[in-house]
Design a protein around this motif. Structure first.
Motif, mmCIF file in Angstrom:
data_model
loop_
_atom_site.group_PDB
_atom_site.id
_atom_site.type_symbol
_atom_site.label_atom_id
_atom_site.label_comp_id
_atom_site.label_asym_id
_atom_site.label_seq_id
_atom_site.Cartn_x
_atom_site.Cartn_y
_atom_site.Cartn_z
ATOM 1 N N ASN A 85 0.831 -1.200 0.000
ATOM 2 C CA ASN A 85 0.000 0.000 0.000
ATOM 3 C C ASN A 85 0.869 1.255 0.000
ATOM 4 O O ASN A 85 2.072 1.214 0.225
ATOM 5 C CB ASN A 85 -0.992 -0.006 1.168
ATOM 6 N N GLU A 86 0.247 2.382 -0.250
ATOM 7 C CA GLU A 86 0.983 3.639 -0.408
ATOM 8 C C GLU A 86 1.718 4.048 0.862
ATOM 9 O O GLU A 86 2.857 4.510 0.809
ATOM 10 C CB GLU A 86 0.020 4.743 -0.832
ATOM 11 N N TRP A 96 5.030 2.265 1.297
ATOM 12 C CA TRP A 96 6.078 2.821 0.435
ATOM 13 C C TRP A 96 6.595 4.143 0.986
ATOM 14 O O TRP A 96 7.790 4.406 1.016
ATOM 15 C CB TRP A 96 5.546 3.027 -0.988
#
Length: 80
Positions: free
Chosen positions: A43-44, A47
């Motif tokens: 998921n963002e 990251w």
């Protein structure tokens, strides 16, 4: 033991299909360690957390990297 890193697909039957063949002259037994992402690993936020704590990106905190301002360039208008 010699280590080779490669990628591939683990299908629903539990068989591994490598993305490309390995250089090998003869058949031999191998030991395989699979590293598989968990559902929420990509998921963002994961990251962003990884990038913000990775020392490889520390150079971005250097003021010499701030070469652009909001006044540089022209805005992009996306029309749909």
């Amino acid at each position: 033991m010699r280590a080779i890193e490669t990628t591939g697909i683990l299908n629903k039957q539990g068989q591994i299909q490598l993305d490309r063949p390995l250089p090998q002259d003869k058949a031999s037994r191998v030991r395989i360690i699979l590293l598989m992402p968990e559902e929420d690993d990509l998921n963002e936020q994961t990251w962003l957390d990884a990038i913000s704590t990775n020392p490889s990106f520390a150079f971005l905190n250097d003021t010499e990297e701030d070469i652009y301002t909001l006044e540089d360039g022209q805005p992009v208008n996306y029309e749909r």
